[in-house]
Design a protein around this motif. Structure first.
Motif, PDB file in Angstrom:
ATOM      1  N   ARG A  24     -23.445   9.737 -23.105  1.00 16.88           N
ATOM      2  CA  ARG A  24     -23.372   9.241 -21.726  1.00 16.88           C
ATOM      3  C   ARG A  24     -22.047   8.551 -21.455  1.00 16.88           C
ATOM      4  O   ARG A  24     -21.423   8.755 -20.418  1.00 16.88           O
ATOM      5  CB  ARG A  24     -24.514   8.268 -21.458  1.00 16.88           C
ATOM      6  N   LYS A  25     -21.625   7.719 -22.406  1.00 18.75           N
ATOM      7  CA  LYS A  25     -20.344   7.021 -22.234  1.00 18.75           C
ATOM      8  C   LYS A  25     -19.191   8.014 -22.162  1.00 18.75           C
ATOM      9  O   LYS A  25     -18.272   7.857 -21.361  1.00 18.75           O
ATOM     10  CB  LYS A  25     -20.115   6.044 -23.380  1.00 18.75           C
ATOM     11  N   SER A  26     -19.251   9.043 -22.992  1.00 21.76           N
ATOM     12  CA  SER A  26     -18.213  10.060 -23.001  1.00 21.76           C
ATOM     13  C   SER A  26     -18.167  10.788 -21.657  1.00 21.76           C
ATOM     14  O   SER A  26     -17.086  11.055 -21.115  1.00 21.76           O
ATOM     15  CB  SER A  26     -18.471  11.049 -24.135  1.00 21.76           C
ATOM     16  N   ARG A  27     -19.324  11.096 -21.120  1.00 21.96           N
ATOM     17  CA  ARG A  27     -19.407  11.776 -19.824  1.00 21.96           C
ATOM     18  C   ARG A  27     -18.802  10.906 -18.722  1.00 21.96           C
ATOM     19  O   ARG A  27     -18.051  11.388 -17.879  1.00 21.96           O
ATOM     20  CB  ARG A  27     -20.872  12.091 -19.528  1.00 21.96           C
ATOM     21  N   ILE A  28     -19.106   9.622 -18.752  1.00 26.54           N
ATOM     22  CA  ILE A  28     -18.561   8.692 -17.756  1.00 26.54           C
ATOM     23  C   ILE A  28     -17.049   8.630 -17.873  1.00 26.54           C
ATOM     24  O   ILE A  28     -16.325   8.680 -16.871  1.00 26.54           O
ATOM     25  CB  ILE A  28     -19.196   7.296 -17.921  1.00 26.54           C
ATOM     26  N   LEU A  58     -21.037   6.366 -12.861  1.00 24.85           N
ATOM     27  CA  LEU A  58     -20.941   4.960 -13.250  1.00 24.85           C
ATOM     28  C   LEU A  58     -22.235   4.218 -12.931  1.00 24.85           C
ATOM     29  O   LEU A  58     -22.733   3.436 -13.750  1.00 24.85           O
ATOM     30  CB  LEU A  58     -19.754   4.295 -12.548  1.00 24.85           C
ATOM     31  N   ALA A  59     -22.803   4.483 -11.760  1.00 25.36           N
ATOM     32  CA  ALA A  59     -24.054   3.827 -11.372  1.00 25.36           C
ATOM     33  C   ALA A  59     -25.187   4.241 -12.304  1.00 25.36           C
ATOM     34  O   ALA A  59     -26.043   3.417 -12.668  1.00 25.36           O
ATOM     35  CB  ALA A  59     -24.399   4.174  -9.926  1.00 25.36           C
ATOM     36  N   ARG A  60     -25.195   5.498 -12.712  1.00 24.38           N
ATOM     37  CA  ARG A  60     -26.209   5.986 -13.633  1.00 24.38           C
ATOM     38  C   ARG A  60     -26.065   5.321 -14.998  1.00 24.38           C
ATOM     39  O   ARG A  60     -27.058   5.026 -15.660  1.00 24.38           O
ATOM     40  CB  ARG A  60     -26.106   7.507 -13.772  1.00 24.38           C
ATOM     41  N   GLY A  61     -24.825   5.080 -15.396  1.00 23.29           N
ATOM     42  CA  GLY A  61     -24.592   4.385 -16.657  1.00 23.29           C
ATOM     43  C   GLY A  61     -25.146   2.980 -16.639  1.00 23.29           C
ATOM     44  O   GLY A  61     -25.695   2.494 -17.633  1.00 23.29           O
ATOM     45  N   VAL A  62     -25.037   2.323 -15.489  1.00 25.26           N
ATOM     46  CA  VAL A  62     -25.596   0.976 -15.348  1.00 25.26           C
ATOM     47  C   VAL A  62     -27.120   1.046 -15.401  1.00 25.26           C
ATOM     48  O   VAL A  62     -27.777   0.244 -16.078  1.00 25.26           O
ATOM     49  CB  VAL A  62     -25.139   0.330 -14.025  1.00 25.26           C
ATOM     50  N   ALA A  63     -27.693   2.015 -14.697  1.00 20.54           N
ATOM     51  CA  ALA A  63     -29.150   2.140 -14.649  1.00 20.54           C
ATOM     52  C   ALA A  63     -29.733   2.441 -16.024  1.00 20.54           C
ATOM     53  O   ALA A  63     -30.830   1.987 -16.361  1.00 20.54           O
ATOM     54  CB  ALA A  63     -29.545   3.235 -13.667  1.00 20.54           C
ATOM     55  N   LYS A  69     -23.206  -4.014 -15.432  1.00 15.12           N
ATOM     56  CA  LYS A  69     -23.078  -3.867 -13.983  1.00 15.12           C
ATOM     57  C   LYS A  69     -21.688  -4.237 -13.489  1.00 15.12           C
ATOM     58  O   LYS A  69     -21.094  -3.518 -12.676  1.00 15.12           O
ATOM     59  CB  LYS A  69     -24.130  -4.759 -13.316  1.00 15.12           C
ATOM     60  N   ASN A  70     -21.148  -5.336 -13.995  1.00 16.43           N
ATOM     61  CA  ASN A  70     -19.831  -5.780 -13.534  1.00 16.43           C
ATOM     62  C   ASN A  70     -18.721  -4.851 -14.020  1.00 16.43           C
ATOM     63  O   ASN A  70     -17.724  -4.659 -13.322  1.00 16.43           O
ATOM     64  CB  ASN A  70     -19.555  -7.202 -14.010  1.00 16.43           C
ATOM     65  N   LYS A  75     -14.625  -0.946 -12.477  1.00 14.71           N
ATOM     66  CA  LYS A  75     -14.019   0.385 -12.587  1.00 14.71           C
ATOM     67  C   LYS A  75     -14.014   1.104 -11.242  1.00 14.71           C
ATOM     68  O   LYS A  75     -13.016   1.709 -10.852  1.00 14.71           O
ATOM     69  CB  LYS A  75     -14.754   1.218 -13.633  1.00 14.71           C
ATOM     70  N   MET A  76     -15.142   1.049 -10.519  1.00 13.35           N
ATOM     71  CA  MET A  76     -15.219   1.693  -9.207  1.00 13.35           C
ATOM     72  C   MET A  76     -14.204   1.091  -8.248  1.00 13.35           C
ATOM     73  O   MET A  76     -13.537   1.813  -7.504  1.00 13.35           O
ATOM     74  CB  MET A  76     -16.621   1.533  -8.622  1.00 13.35           C
ATOM     75  N   SER A  77     -14.089  -0.220  -8.279  1.00 15.23           N
ATOM     76  CA  SER A  77     -13.169  -0.913  -7.387  1.00 15.23           C
ATOM     77  C   SER A  77     -11.732  -0.509  -7.670  1.00 15.23           C
ATOM     78  O   SER A  77     -10.964  -0.195  -6.749  1.00 15.23           O
ATOM     79  CB  SER A  77     -13.347  -2.420  -7.544  1.00 15.23           C
TER      80      SER A  77
END
Length: 86
Positions: A24-28, A58-63, A69-70, A75-77
């Motif tokens: 998952r991290k690699s995909r992100i 990124l949101a899926r990684g948080v979920a 979350k931060n 990263k998105m910002s």
């Protein structure tokens, strides 16, 4: 070394989860990298498309508990700031 059956099961489960979380991290990272390469190339349209694909990842990684979350928010910002600066 684990002695109890529960501890042995926990080790097996941790190994499986570790593989899944690594994938998952690699995909992100791949999606984030696509945005960064588009920004470096100066292609605003490709960068914005890549950003739209990276944000749900990124949101899926948080979920899923892979990212904090931060961290995802930061990263998105930063990515959206780079894309809008093009």
């Amino acid at each position: 070394m684990a002695n109890t059956p529960q501890a042995k099961k926990r080790i097996r489960r941790n190994d499986r989860r570790s593989e899944i979380n690594t994938a998952r991290k690699s995909r992100i990272r791949t999606f984030v990298k696509q945005v960064e390469t588009a920004c470096e190339a100066g292609d605003k349209e490709a960068a914005s498309v890549a950003l739209k694909q990276a944000q749900p990842e990124l949101a899926r990684g948080v979920a899923r508990g892979v990212l904090h979350k931060n961290t995802a928010s930061r990263k998105m910002s930063r990515l959206s700031k780079r894309v809008s600066a093009l």
